[in-house]
Design an enzyme around this catalytic site. Sequence first.
Site, PDB file in Angstrom:
ATOM      1  N   ASN A   1      72.118  51.133 -10.347  1.00  0.00           N
ATOM      2  CA  ASN A   1      71.915  52.573 -10.575  1.00  0.00           C
ATOM      3  C   ASN A   1      70.877  53.190  -9.627  1.00  0.00           C
ATOM      4  O   ASN A   1      70.821  54.410  -9.474  1.00  0.00           O
ATOM      5  CB  ASN A   1      71.505  52.857 -12.028  1.00  0.00           C
ATOM      6  CG  ASN A   1      72.641  52.725 -13.024  1.00  0.00           C
ATOM      7  OD1 ASN A   1      72.426  52.478 -14.205  1.00  0.00           O
ATOM      8  ND2 ASN A   1      73.877  52.889 -12.559  1.00  0.00           N
TER       9      ASN A   1
ATOM     10  N   ASP B   1      78.464  54.119 -21.591  1.00  0.00           N
ATOM     11  CA  ASP B   1      79.145  54.675 -20.414  1.00  0.00           C
ATOM     12  C   ASP B   1      79.841  55.987 -20.756  1.00  0.00           C
ATOM     13  O   ASP B   1      80.252  56.202 -21.905  1.00  0.00           O
ATOM     14  CB  ASP B   1      80.166  53.639 -19.913  1.00  0.00           C
ATOM     15  CG  ASP B   1      80.567  53.895 -18.472  1.00  0.00           C
ATOM     16  OD1 ASP B   1      79.963  54.762 -17.812  1.00  0.00           O
ATOM     17  OD2 ASP B   1      81.509  53.219 -18.000  1.00  0.00           O
TER      18      ASP B   1
HETATM   19  C1  FPP Z   1      76.309  55.660 -17.863  1.00  0.00           C
HETATM   20  O1  FPP Z   1      77.048  56.862 -17.793  1.00  0.00           O
HETATM   21  C2  FPP Z   1      74.984  55.925 -18.383  1.00  0.00           C
HETATM   22  C3  FPP Z   1      73.822  55.678 -17.726  1.00  0.00           C
HETATM   23  C4  FPP Z   1      73.769  55.086 -16.372  1.00  0.00           C
HETATM   24  C5  FPP Z   1      72.516  56.047 -18.286  1.00  0.00           C
HETATM   25  C6  FPP Z   1      72.329  55.866 -19.746  1.00  0.00           C
HETATM   26  C7  FPP Z   1      71.086  56.533 -20.138  1.00  0.00           C
HETATM   27  C8  FPP Z   1      70.881  57.240 -21.253  1.00  0.00           C
HETATM   28  C9  FPP Z   1      71.850  57.386 -22.351  1.00  0.00           C
HETATM   29  C10 FPP Z   1      69.567  57.952 -21.338  1.00  0.00           C
HETATM   30  C11 FPP Z   1      68.636  57.609 -22.429  1.00  0.00           C
HETATM   31  C12 FPP Z   1      68.468  56.190 -22.716  1.00  0.00           C
HETATM   32  C13 FPP Z   1      67.374  55.656 -23.284  1.00  0.00           C
HETATM   33  C14 FPP Z   1      67.394  54.233 -23.692  1.00  0.00           C
HETATM   34  C15 FPP Z   1      66.162  56.401 -23.518  1.00  0.00           C
HETATM   35  P1  FPP Z   1      77.594  57.342 -16.402  1.00  0.00           P
HETATM   36  O2  FPP Z   1      76.613  58.256 -15.791  1.00  0.00           O
HETATM   37  O3  FPP Z   1      77.932  56.157 -15.546  1.00  0.00           O
HETATM   38  O4  FPP Z   1      78.901  58.091 -16.825  1.00  0.00           O
HETATM   39  P2  FPP Z   1      80.228  58.279 -15.983  1.00  0.00           P
HETATM   40  O5  FPP Z   1      80.791  56.902 -15.751  1.00  0.00           O
HETATM   41  O6  FPP Z   1      81.086  59.122 -16.870  1.00  0.00           O
HETATM   42  O7  FPP Z   1      79.856  58.978 -14.705  1.00  0.00           O
END
Ligand code: FPP
Length: 243
Positions: free
Chosen positions: A68, A20
């Site tokens: 998501n 996250d």
């Molecule tokens: C949460 O951060 C993250 C995600 C929903 C996506 C995670 C994906 C990756 C790291 C991409 C690559 C992964 C693989 C396995 C190839 P957020 O967007 O919710 O962050 P925020 O809460 O700060 O907005």
Amino acid sequence: MNPNFQGLEKIPRHVAIIMDGNGRWAKERGLSRIEGHKEGAQSVRAILRAAAKSGVEFITVYAFSTENWKRPALEVDGLMALLVSSLNAYEQELHDNKICLRVMGQLERLPLFARKRIQKAMDATAHYTDHTFIIALSYGSRMEIADATRKIAEKVKKGEIQTKEINEQMISDHLYLPDVPNPELMIRTSGELRLSNFLLWQLSYSEFYITDTYWPDFREEQFFQALEAFNSRDRRYGGVNKK
Ligand code: FPP
């Protein structure tokens, strides 16, 4: 700094991670959210290497939840494209460290190009037994439990099992990856104190490690600190300490 993984007394077999803080990491730098996810993908790569080095056998990352899908189309499309480019980038890592790739979730909801690329990477690494890298994709734990319940109900309907035979083990056996041991450690980055529909059944007895570090900044050193914290915990599974 070169973390001394060998100096740790206990190494968890399975570590599950809620990655996250990509969005906040990007916002603080005036970058787009997808730039944050791209940097997060570099952290995944670093953790795959660190896990292999430390002896952790299974790493599960929460890359995309069923919730998501509600994000703006631009971000969803960007994440799908990033998944594919990341699999290209990780390929060497997977072979060098003998890591088998597996995925869990409602994969039928993913675009065809992503499903094809995932299948190719899974086929190319299926023979590795040293380490397993599990990507939770279009995953929701309540849906997983509902799916397991349906599978069991169908067997009852066909007369293959009786309702009195239903127990905890049977439910575990009908989850998406029944052969994978439960995680001993769950890491969540960016300081949020929530499970967010991740592995609700499997994390029943796991230790939780929550760090304020955003996922793009979570690398080998931070992974080592999480394992150190795990080593300092006293796990009793509801029993008493025998020491
Ligand atoms: C949460 O951060 C993250 C995600 C929903 C996506 C995670 C994906 C990756 C790291 C991409 C690559 C992964 C693989 C396995 C190839 P957020 O967007 O919710 O962050 P925020 O809460 O700060 O907005």
